[in-house]
Design a protein around this motif. Structure first.
Motif, short mmCIF file in Angstrom:
data_model
loop_
_atom_site.label_atom_id
_atom_site.label_comp_id
_atom_site.label_asym_id
_atom_site.label_seq_id
_atom_site.Cartn_x
_atom_site.Cartn_y
_atom_site.Cartn_z
N UNK A 107 -17.59 -20.94 8.52
CA UNK A 107 -17.46 -22.61 8.61
C UNK A 107 -16.06 -22.77 8.23
N UNK A 108 -15.32 -22.33 7.25
CA UNK A 108 -13.78 -22.45 6.83
C UNK A 108 -13.08 -22.23 8.11
N UNK A 109 -13.35 -21.15 9.02
CA UNK A 109 -12.51 -20.75 10.04
C UNK A 109 -12.70 -21.92 11.00
N UNK A 110 -13.77 -22.13 11.25
CA UNK A 110 -14.39 -23.09 12.36
C UNK A 110 -13.59 -24.40 12.11
N UNK A 111 -13.37 -24.95 11.24
CA UNK A 111 -12.62 -26.20 10.78
C UNK A 111 -10.93 -25.95 10.49
N UNK A 112 -10.83 -24.72 10.50
CA UNK A 112 -9.16 -24.52 10.16
C UNK A 112 -8.85 -24.72 8.69
N UNK A 113 -9.96 -24.45 7.92
CA UNK A 113 -9.72 -24.79 6.31
C UNK A 113 -9.41 -23.37 5.68
N UNK A 119 -6.19 -21.32 -2.05
CA UNK A 119 -6.75 -21.73 -0.83
C UNK A 119 -8.24 -21.84 -0.96
N UNK A 120 -8.72 -22.64 0.01
CA UNK A 120 -10.27 -22.69 0.25
C UNK A 120 -10.82 -21.31 0.62
N UNK A 121 -10.22 -20.48 1.28
CA UNK A 121 -10.60 -19.09 1.68
C UNK A 121 -10.72 -18.27 0.50
N UNK A 122 -9.82 -18.38 -0.45
CA UNK A 122 -9.98 -17.49 -1.60
C UNK A 122 -11.24 -18.04 -2.42
N UNK A 168 -14.37 -34.67 3.98
CA UNK A 168 -15.63 -35.18 4.66
C UNK A 168 -16.04 -34.32 5.79
N UNK A 169 -15.03 -34.15 6.58
CA UNK A 169 -15.19 -33.22 7.57
C UNK A 169 -15.64 -31.77 7.32
N UNK A 170 -15.06 -31.21 6.30
CA UNK A 170 -15.55 -29.94 5.82
C UNK A 170 -16.90 -29.82 5.23
N UNK A 171 -17.38 -30.87 4.45
CA UNK A 171 -18.63 -30.89 3.99
C UNK A 171 -19.56 -31.21 5.08
N UNK A 172 -19.29 -31.87 6.18
CA UNK A 172 -20.20 -32.13 7.21
C UNK A 172 -20.55 -30.72 8.08
N UNK A 173 -19.35 -29.90 8.12
CA UNK A 173 -19.49 -28.55 8.78
C UNK A 173 -20.25 -27.63 8.04
N UNK A 174 -20.11 -27.64 6.54
CA UNK A 174 -21.03 -26.77 5.63
C UNK A 174 -22.44 -27.46 5.73
N UNK A 175 -22.83 -28.56 5.67
CA UNK A 175 -24.23 -29.08 5.72
C UNK A 175 -24.73 -28.70 7.25
N UNK A 176 -24.06 -28.71 8.23
CA UNK A 176 -24.52 -28.37 9.81
C UNK A 176 -24.87 -27.11 9.72
N UNK A 177 -24.38 -26.26 9.04
CA UNK A 177 -24.71 -24.87 8.79
C UNK A 177 -25.94 -24.43 7.53
N UNK A 178 -26.38 -25.57 7.19
CA UNK A 178 -27.29 -25.51 6.25
C UNK A 178 -27.00 -25.16 4.92
N UNK A 179 -25.59 -25.18 4.55
CA UNK A 179 -25.01 -24.80 3.33
C UNK A 179 -24.86 -26.22 2.67
N UNK A 180 -25.30 -26.42 1.17
CA UNK A 180 -25.42 -27.35 0.62
C UNK A 180 -24.85 -27.13 -0.95
N UNK A 181 -24.44 -28.25 -1.32
CA UNK A 181 -23.66 -27.95 -3.07
C UNK A 181 -24.64 -28.78 -3.91
N UNK A 182 -25.70 -28.94 -3.65
CA UNK A 182 -26.63 -29.45 -4.70
C UNK A 182 -28.08 -28.51 -4.86
#
Ligand code: SAM
Length: 322
Positions: free
Chosen positions: A288-294, A207-210, A308-322
């Motif tokens: 972030x994961x919880x917020x989107x139900x992921x 799971x994404x959670x783990x 796409x939605x999950x990435x946008x939630x991460x980005x909104x919280x200032x979390x980036x993958x690059x």
């Protein structure tokens, strides 16, 4: 004699060549890009169907043979000798190609990132690669390659081709796939999207959670987070925060190496730091994961919209993958 190292397998069944050309939907006004024309069996049919063929071929002996074979067509056939991966693509309406399979992945991404000036690409791939390209969420072969490709293009399976249609026969069966670039693709940073998917697909059955509780994932994200905070902070002091955010934009494109670090098993680079205390940053990520139900979702079953939605939630919280 044919060069195995250049992936030279010649399609010998003329009916199949006809069928590929017919399914490609070529118009008489089309400029056609062919990759790896070899001895020119497909080239011949493409010249009959379209206005112009631009063929890129690596092997100089093949280039000579093509020029001999199509002497009378010099105004409608342009042969470029070179490695397609290192060649700047000319303008074309449609790409039709029977490619050497070892360039499948980089060539596909070269086409996907070429823009939307062409209508479609009709390409023969090794069967399994083709099935990965077209796999839908929840299907067996759905992977990073599927999600990535389908973000930029509509893909469909056109034709199955058995290995005995070739001379010499390759080891595997083939499939022809149609790739149609999406005109209004979502606006994502390619580098960020790629980094994000790499994390989501680190473990195929977790799971994404783990996954997002893994120490090295959190460390990587926290490092990015802090770098960004610092950049924003210093720009903030200079009063130009907007530009800082923009500067983190587009980097060069990471080419897809299929599955290279996805692991199926359960080996345990897990999880908690053992001390039982949850860091602030970890909590931020999990929220972030919880917020989107992921939290309980698995990448291999997620749709492109969900990613796409999950990435946008991460980005909104200032979390980036690059
Ligand atoms: N289309 C031809 C046919 O079926 O009759 C031949 C296809 S054969 C699978 C692949 C062709 O691609 C070969 O002629 C090979 O020399 C050429 N080739 C291999 N690597 C290439 C590259 N990087 N760029 C351009 N052509 C390449």
């Amino acid at each position: 004699s044919f060069h195995k190292s250049k992936g030279q397998h010649i399609l010998k069944n003329p009916l199949l060549v006809d069928s590929i050309v017919q399914k490609a939907g070529i118009k008489s006004t089309d400029v056609i890009l062919e990759i790896g024309p070899g001895t020119g069996n497909l080239t011949k049919k493409l010249l009959e169907a379209g206005k112009q063929v631009i063929a890129i071929e690596l092997d100089s002996r093949m280039v000579l043979e093509l020029q001999r074979r199509f002497q009378g067509f010099s105004n409608r056939l342009k042969v470029i000798q070179g490695d397609v991966l290192k060649t700047e693509l000319p303008h074309f309406d449609i790409c039709v190609a029977i490619i050497p399979y070892k360039i499948s992945s980089p060539l596909t991404f070269k086409l996907l990132f070429h823009g939307t000036s062409f209508r479609c690409a009709v390409i023969m791939y090794q069967r399994e690669f083709a099935m990965r390209l077209v796999a839908r969420p929840g299907e067996n072969l759905y992977c990073r390659l599927s999600v990535n490709t389908q973000l930029y293009a509509r893909v469909s399976h056109l034709l199955q081709v058995g290995k005995n249609n070739f001379c010499p026969p390759p080891k595997v069966d083939s499939s022809v796939v149609r790739i149609e670039p999406r005109k209004l693709g979502p606006q994502v940073n390619k580098k960020e999207w790629d980094g994000f998917l790499r994390v989501c697909f680190i473990r195929l059955n977790k799971t994404l959670g783990s996954i997002f509780k893994q120490k090295y994932v959190l460390l990587m994200l926290e490092k990015n987070f802090k770098t960004l905070q610092n950049v924003l902070g210093s720009f903030h002091n200079n009063g130009s925060i907007g530009e800082a955010a923009m500067d983190l934009g587009d980097h060069s494109i990471g080419i897809e190496d299929e599955h290279e670090n996805e692991m199926d098993d359960d080996d345990d680079m897990d999880m908690d730091d053992g001390e039982g205390k949850t860091s602030e940053f970890k909590e931020k990520v999990i929220n972030v994961l919880k917020e989107g139900g992921f939290e309980e979702k698995i990448a291999s079953k997620m749709s492109q919209q969900e990613f796409l939605y999950l990435l946008s939630l991460f980005n909104k919280s200032g979390i980036h993958f690059t």
